[in-house]
Design an enzyme around this catalytic site. Structure first.
Site, mmCIF file in Angstrom:
data_model
loop_
_atom_site.group_PDB
_atom_site.id
_atom_site.type_symbol
_atom_site.label_atom_id
_atom_site.label_comp_id
_atom_site.label_asym_id
_atom_site.label_seq_id
_atom_site.Cartn_x
_atom_site.Cartn_y
_atom_site.Cartn_z
ATOM 1 N N HIS A 13 0.854 -1.178 0.000
ATOM 2 C CA HIS A 13 0.000 0.000 0.000
ATOM 3 C C HIS A 13 0.891 1.230 0.000
ATOM 4 O O HIS A 13 1.678 1.465 0.888
ATOM 5 C CB HIS A 13 -1.037 0.028 1.125
ATOM 6 C CG HIS A 13 -0.595 -0.405 2.475
ATOM 7 N ND1 HIS A 13 -0.569 -1.723 2.862
ATOM 8 C CD2 HIS A 13 -0.189 0.301 3.548
ATOM 9 C CE1 HIS A 13 -0.184 -1.813 4.128
ATOM 10 N NE2 HIS A 13 0.061 -0.583 4.571
ATOM 11 N N ARG A 19 -4.470 8.971 7.699
ATOM 12 C CA ARG A 19 -5.509 9.129 8.707
ATOM 13 C C ARG A 19 -6.678 9.911 8.115
ATOM 14 O O ARG A 19 -6.457 10.891 7.397
ATOM 15 C CB ARG A 19 -4.932 9.838 9.928
ATOM 16 C CG ARG A 19 -3.817 9.046 10.608
ATOM 17 C CD ARG A 19 -3.036 9.899 11.589
ATOM 18 N NE ARG A 19 -2.036 9.102 12.305
ATOM 19 C CZ ARG A 19 -0.789 8.924 11.886
ATOM 20 N NH1 ARG A 19 -0.384 9.471 10.749
ATOM 21 N NH2 ARG A 19 0.057 8.194 12.591
ATOM 22 N N GLU A 75 -4.553 2.390 2.233
ATOM 23 C CA GLU A 75 -5.019 2.018 3.574
ATOM 24 C C GLU A 75 -5.485 3.275 4.288
ATOM 25 O O GLU A 75 -4.724 4.231 4.442
ATOM 26 C CB GLU A 75 -3.898 1.354 4.366
ATOM 27 C CG GLU A 75 -4.295 1.008 5.794
ATOM 28 C CD GLU A 75 -3.121 0.542 6.637
ATOM 29 O OE1 GLU A 75 -3.291 0.428 7.867
ATOM 30 O OE2 GLU A 75 -2.035 0.317 6.071
ATOM 31 N N ARG A 99 5.437 20.056 5.298
ATOM 32 C CA ARG A 99 5.430 19.332 4.034
ATOM 33 C C ARG A 99 6.249 18.047 4.147
ATOM 34 O O ARG A 99 7.224 17.965 4.878
ATOM 35 C CB ARG A 99 5.999 20.200 2.914
ATOM 36 C CG ARG A 99 5.132 21.387 2.553
ATOM 37 C CD ARG A 99 5.455 21.898 1.170
ATOM 38 N NE ARG A 99 6.893 22.124 0.983
ATOM 39 C CZ ARG A 99 7.476 22.205 -0.206
ATOM 40 N NH1 ARG A 99 6.769 22.075 -1.303
ATOM 41 N NH2 ARG A 99 8.768 22.428 -0.292
ATOM 42 N N HIS A 170 1.058 5.665 -8.313
ATOM 43 C CA HIS A 170 2.211 5.980 -7.470
ATOM 44 C C HIS A 170 1.829 6.845 -6.277
ATOM 45 O O HIS A 170 0.741 7.404 -6.223
ATOM 46 C CB HIS A 170 3.318 6.656 -8.283
ATOM 47 C CG HIS A 170 3.019 8.063 -8.721
ATOM 48 N ND1 HIS A 170 2.762 8.403 -10.028
ATOM 49 C CD2 HIS A 170 2.943 9.236 -8.031
ATOM 50 C CE1 HIS A 170 2.538 9.702 -10.111
ATOM 51 N NE2 HIS A 170 2.647 10.231 -8.909
ATOM 52 N N GLU A 231 7.216 7.617 -5.917
ATOM 53 C CA GLU A 231 7.827 8.787 -6.547
ATOM 54 C C GLU A 231 8.541 9.608 -5.480
ATOM 55 O O GLU A 231 7.937 10.027 -4.490
ATOM 56 C CB GLU A 231 6.763 9.659 -7.229
ATOM 57 C CG GLU A 231 7.323 10.946 -7.816
ATOM 58 C CD GLU A 231 6.236 11.882 -8.316
ATOM 59 O OE1 GLU A 231 6.570 13.031 -8.667
ATOM 60 O OE2 GLU A 231 5.058 11.474 -8.344
ATOM 61 N N HIS A 258 2.520 5.749 6.528
ATOM 62 C CA HIS A 258 3.657 4.962 6.057
ATOM 63 C C HIS A 258 3.368 4.390 4.675
ATOM 64 O O HIS A 258 2.236 4.415 4.205
ATOM 65 C CB HIS A 258 3.948 3.808 7.021
ATOM 66 C CG HIS A 258 2.794 2.868 7.224
ATOM 67 N ND1 HIS A 258 2.022 2.861 8.360
ATOM 68 C CD2 HIS A 258 2.259 1.907 6.427
ATOM 69 C CE1 HIS A 258 1.082 1.937 8.266
ATOM 70 N NE2 HIS A 258 1.197 1.345 7.083
ATOM 71 N N GLU A 304 6.496 0.058 6.501
ATOM 72 C CA GLU A 304 6.006 -1.153 7.138
ATOM 73 C C GLU A 304 6.483 -2.378 6.366
ATOM 74 O O GLU A 304 6.545 -2.367 5.124
ATOM 75 C CB GLU A 304 4.472 -1.142 7.191
ATOM 76 C CG GLU A 304 3.872 -2.325 7.939
ATOM 77 C CD GLU A 304 2.361 -2.297 7.984
ATOM 78 O OE1 GLU A 304 1.791 -3.031 8.799
ATOM 79 O OE2 GLU A 304 1.747 -1.532 7.203
#
Length: 317
Positions: A13, A19, A75, A99, A170, A231, A258, A304
Site C-alpha cells: 500500500h 488518517r 489504507e 510538508r 504511485h 515517486e 507509512h 512497514e
C-alpha cells in the site's frame, strides 16, 4: 533453510496509512474513483479501524489476490470519534511548515472524461486540467484534503473513465538527500529505478521506483500501467542544509502514516535489514503485534514490512 529474495517484494500500500476523519465519506470517494473495499480490520480495543482499497476488476493485475499479496493499495486509518469532532483535521503533507508526503496518483484511460466525472460529483480540485502550464495532469482533493493526482494512460480522443482496472499508479514523498534515499529504496528495499524526470529550470527532479521482478521495462509507456510505484521528489540543495527536514506525517500534526512492502519471509527479511544496519521504528519483537515491523527511511518516513500471504499460505489478520 529459509531465505528472502527482494525480487519477491511488493509495494503493497503506497499511499498507505493515511488518517481520515470520516470513513463513510472517504470510502465513498475512493470507491467513486473505481476502487473496491477489499478488507476492513477492526481494532476496537485500540479504538481504530483500517480500510484497504484497491482496483479489483476482472482485468486488474491483482484481481482475486489476498490483501497482502497485492500492489498499489490505499489504507485508510480511522480513529474512533474523529467524525464527530468539528475541530479534527489532518495534515495533508503539502502545507508549510509540515510538508513531506505529497500525493497519491491514479492513471485513467481518458483524463478529460475522468476529471469531468469527478467534478460533476461535487468533489474539489487542487488543480484542474485547465489550470497552470501542465494541461495533462490534474489533482483532485479527497474529503480530508489529500491530493490525488490524475494522469492519463491513452490519447484523450478515446471514450473512457475511471474504472476497476485503472491502477493506483504511485505515491509521492519529498526527500532531502536523493542519493541516500535512492540507496535505501534500491539497495535496502530492493526496488528498481524505472524513470527519472529532471526539471532543472524549476530546481527539482522526480524519481520513480517500483518492483519489476528484476525485469527491465520495455519503454516508459509501460509506467502509467504499473501499480504501486514510489515517486521521490528532490528539490535541489536541500541536502546541503543541516537544519532542513521534511515532516514524516507521524509527528504532530499527523496525516500520512507509512508505505508498506510485503516480503516472502518476514523473519528472514527483517534479519537481512538488521544485518544491513537499518534504522527501526519497530522490530518484529517489539510491542504486541509480532507480525509487522517498521523501518525508517533516511527522512524518517515509516516503511512497514509484512508477510506476503501467498508465501505463507495464510492471512496475516
Amino acid at each position: 533453510m529459509a531465505t528472502t529474495d527482494t525480487k519477491n517484494y511488493k509495494l503493497n500500500h503506497s499511499m498507505p496509512r493515511i488518517r481520515i476523519k470520516d470513513p463513510k465519506e472517504s470510502v465513498k470517494f475512493y470507491e467513486f474513483l473505481g476502487m473496491s473495499l477489499l478488507k476492513k480490520l477492526e481494532f476496537p480495543d485500540a479504538k481504530f479501524d483500517l480500510y484497504f482499497l484497491g482496483y479489483d476488476g476482472p482485468k486488474a493485475r491483482s484481481h482475486g489476490n489476498t490483501v497482502f499479496d497485492r500492489e498499489g493499495l490505499i489504507e485508510l486509518t480511522h480513529n474512533y470519534g474523529t467524525e464527530n469532532d468539528p475541530e479534527y483535521t489532518v495534515n495533508n503533507g503539502n502545507k508549510e511548515p509540515h510538508r513531506g508526503f505529497g500525493h497519491t496518483c491514479i492513471s485513467v484511460d481518458n483524463i478529460q472524461a475522468a476529471c469531468k466525472r469527478i467534478e460533476d460529483a461535487g468533489y474539489k480540485f487542487q488543480k484542474k486540467l485547465t489550470d497552470g502550464r501542465m494541461k495533462h495532469i490534474a489533482f483532485a482533493l479527497d474529503p480530508d484534503g489529500y491530493w490525488v493526482e490524475i494522469i492519463g494512460q491513452k490519447p484523450v480522443d478515446q471514450t473512457a473513465d475511471v474504472k476497476e482496472t485503472d491502477p493506483q499508479n504511485h505515491t509521492m514523498i519529498r526527500v532531502k538527500d536523493i542519493e541516500k534515499s535512492l540507496k535505501f529504496y534500491q539497495d535496502i528495499c530492493g526496488m528498481s529505478l524505472v524513470r527519472t524526470i529532471e526539471n532543472k529550470d524549476a530546481g527539482f527532479n522526480l524519481y520513480f521506483l517500483g518492483y519489476t521482478g528484476g525485469r527491465t521495462l520495455d519503454s516508459e509507456s509501460e509506467i502509467p500501467h504499473l501499480e504501486g510505484l514510489l515517486e521521490l521528489t528532490w528539490n535541489y540543495g536541500t541536502e546541503k542544509d543541516e537544519n532542513f527536514k521534511y515532516h514524516n506525517g507521524n509527528d504532530q500534526p499527523q496525516g500520512f502514516g507509512h508505505i508498506c512492502i510485503t516480503v516472502d519471509n518476514v523473519e528472514e527479511a527483517c534479519k537481512r535489514f538488521e544485518d544491513l544496519q537499518c534504522n527501526w521504528k519497530k522490530r518484529l519483537t517489539d510491542g504486541r503485534m509480532k507480525n509487522v515491523a517498521f523501518l525508517l527511511d533516511p527522512d524518517g518516513y515509516w516503511v512497514e514490512v509484512v508477510q506476503n500471504e501467498r508465501f505463507a499460505g495464510k492471512e496475516n489478520f
